[in-house]
Each structure stands twice: as structure tokens, then as C-alpha cells.
Motif scaffolding. Structure first.
Motif, mmCIF file in Angstrom:
data_model
loop_
_atom_site.group_PDB
_atom_site.id
_atom_site.type_symbol
_atom_site.label_atom_id
_atom_site.label_comp_id
_atom_site.label_asym_id
_atom_site.label_seq_id
_atom_site.Cartn_x
_atom_site.Cartn_y
_atom_site.Cartn_z
ATOM 1 N N ILE A 13 0.859 -1.192 0.000
ATOM 2 C CA ILE A 13 0.000 0.000 0.000
ATOM 3 C C ILE A 13 0.892 1.238 0.000
ATOM 4 C CG2 ILE A 13 -1.674 1.332 1.326
ATOM 5 C CD1 ILE A 13 -2.737 -1.271 2.438
ATOM 6 N N ALA A 14 0.667 2.117 -0.954
ATOM 7 C CA ALA A 14 1.413 3.373 -1.030
ATOM 8 C C ALA A 14 0.477 4.507 -0.666
ATOM 9 C CB ALA A 14 1.969 3.574 -2.437
ATOM 10 N N VAL A 15 0.719 5.158 0.445
ATOM 11 C CA VAL A 15 -0.104 6.283 0.883
ATOM 12 C C VAL A 15 0.589 7.555 0.436
ATOM 13 C CG1 VAL A 15 -1.138 7.455 2.843
ATOM 14 C CG2 VAL A 15 -0.916 4.966 2.855
ATOM 15 N N ARG A 16 -0.090 8.294 -0.430
ATOM 16 C CA ARG A 16 0.466 9.541 -0.937
ATOM 17 C C ARG A 16 -0.277 10.715 -0.317
ATOM 18 N NH1 ARG A 16 0.928 7.960 -7.309
ATOM 19 N NH2 ARG A 16 2.522 6.373 -7.022
ATOM 20 N N ASP A 18 -2.377 14.143 -0.123
ATOM 21 C CA ASP A 18 -3.470 14.668 -0.941
ATOM 22 C C ASP A 18 -2.907 15.689 -1.926
ATOM 23 O OD1 ASP A 18 -5.845 15.518 -2.017
ATOM 24 O OD2 ASP A 18 -6.611 16.421 -0.187
ATOM 25 N N PRO A 19 -3.083 15.471 -3.250
ATOM 26 C CA PRO A 19 -2.517 16.420 -4.216
ATOM 27 C C PRO A 19 -3.250 17.761 -4.241
ATOM 28 C CG PRO A 19 -3.813 14.779 -5.335
ATOM 29 C CD PRO A 19 -3.753 14.371 -3.896
ATOM 30 N N HIS A 20 -4.434 17.833 -3.655
ATOM 31 C CA HIS A 20 -5.221 19.070 -3.622
ATOM 32 C C HIS A 20 -5.613 19.379 -2.179
ATOM 33 C CE1 HIS A 20 -5.454 18.725 -7.945
ATOM 34 N NE2 HIS A 20 -5.927 17.501 -7.813
ATOM 35 N N PRO A 21 -4.688 19.847 -1.380
ATOM 36 C CA PRO A 21 -5.052 20.149 0.003
ATOM 37 C C PRO A 21 -6.064 21.291 0.064
ATOM 38 C CG PRO A 21 -2.877 21.004 -0.487
ATOM 39 C CD PRO A 21 -3.313 20.202 -1.676
ATOM 40 N N GLY A 22 -7.026 21.169 0.941
ATOM 41 C CA GLY A 22 -8.060 22.194 1.066
ATOM 42 C C GLY A 22 -7.531 23.443 1.750
ATOM 43 N N ASP A 23 -8.185 24.544 1.473
ATOM 44 C CA ASP A 23 -7.803 25.802 2.102
ATOM 45 C C ASP A 23 -8.850 26.256 3.111
ATOM 46 O OD1 ASP A 23 -9.840 26.540 0.428
ATOM 47 O OD2 ASP A 23 -8.702 28.029 -0.690
ATOM 48 N N GLY A 24 -9.782 25.359 3.459
ATOM 49 C CA GLY A 24 -10.795 25.691 4.446
ATOM 50 C C GLY A 24 -12.074 26.244 3.855
#
Length: 87
Positions: A13-16, A18-24
Motif C-alpha cells: 500500500i502506497a499512501v500519498r 493529498d494532491p489538492h489540500p483544502g484551504d478551508g
């Protein structure tokens, strides 16, 4: 039973990150317009504050678009969020 297994046995399992982190931020209001060619346009304006309006016809759809834009300034949910961010 050492390492956790992926979908298939033997696949690590490869945990990467999040390529799109939220800004709230998140959407609270939606304007949906349907204007098929050679047909009467329709629109709906919905907001999490409870606002739910619709319009049929060119003039009424344009009026609803303007009303939706002005609601951004008066929506109680939006003004609360901006107040918290400013504090």
C-alpha cells in the motif's frame, strides 16, 4: 501478518499526500442555468442558508442571476465565515 496488504495479495500500500489540500473554503451557494438552443432558459439559485429560488424565461433568469450575486453580500452564512476569518 507484518505489513498491511493492498487490493491484491503481495501489493504494498502506497499512501500519498493529498494532491489538492483544502484551504478551508467550501461552497455554500449554487447558481444553475439551463439554456438549451432555441428553448426557454431556466435557472435555480440555492444556498445552504435556506434560499431556494427559480426563474423561467430570459428576463427572469437575468434578474435571478443578479439577485444571486447580490445575495453573496447579504447571506448570513457568508458574513459569519468572513467575520471568523477576520478575527
Amino acid at each position: 501478518m507484518g505489513e498491511p496488504k493492498g487490493v491484491a495479495e503481495g501489493v504494498p500500500i502506497a499512501v500519498r499526500p493529498d494532491p489538492h489540500p483544502g484551504d478551508g473554503r467550501y461552497p455554500i451557494a449554487w447558481l444553475t442555468i439551463c439554456a438549451p438552443r432555441n428553448a426557454i432558459p431556466t435557472a435555480t439559485s440555492k444556498c445552504l442558508c435556506g434560499r431556494n429560488r427559480s426563474a423561467i424565461g430570459h428576463g427572469k433568469v437575468h434578474a435571478l442571476i443578479a439577485d444571486h450575486e447580490s445575495h453573496r453580500e447579504t447571506c448570513p452564512l457568508r458574513t459569519i465565515q468572513e467575520g471568523r476569518a477576520a478575527a
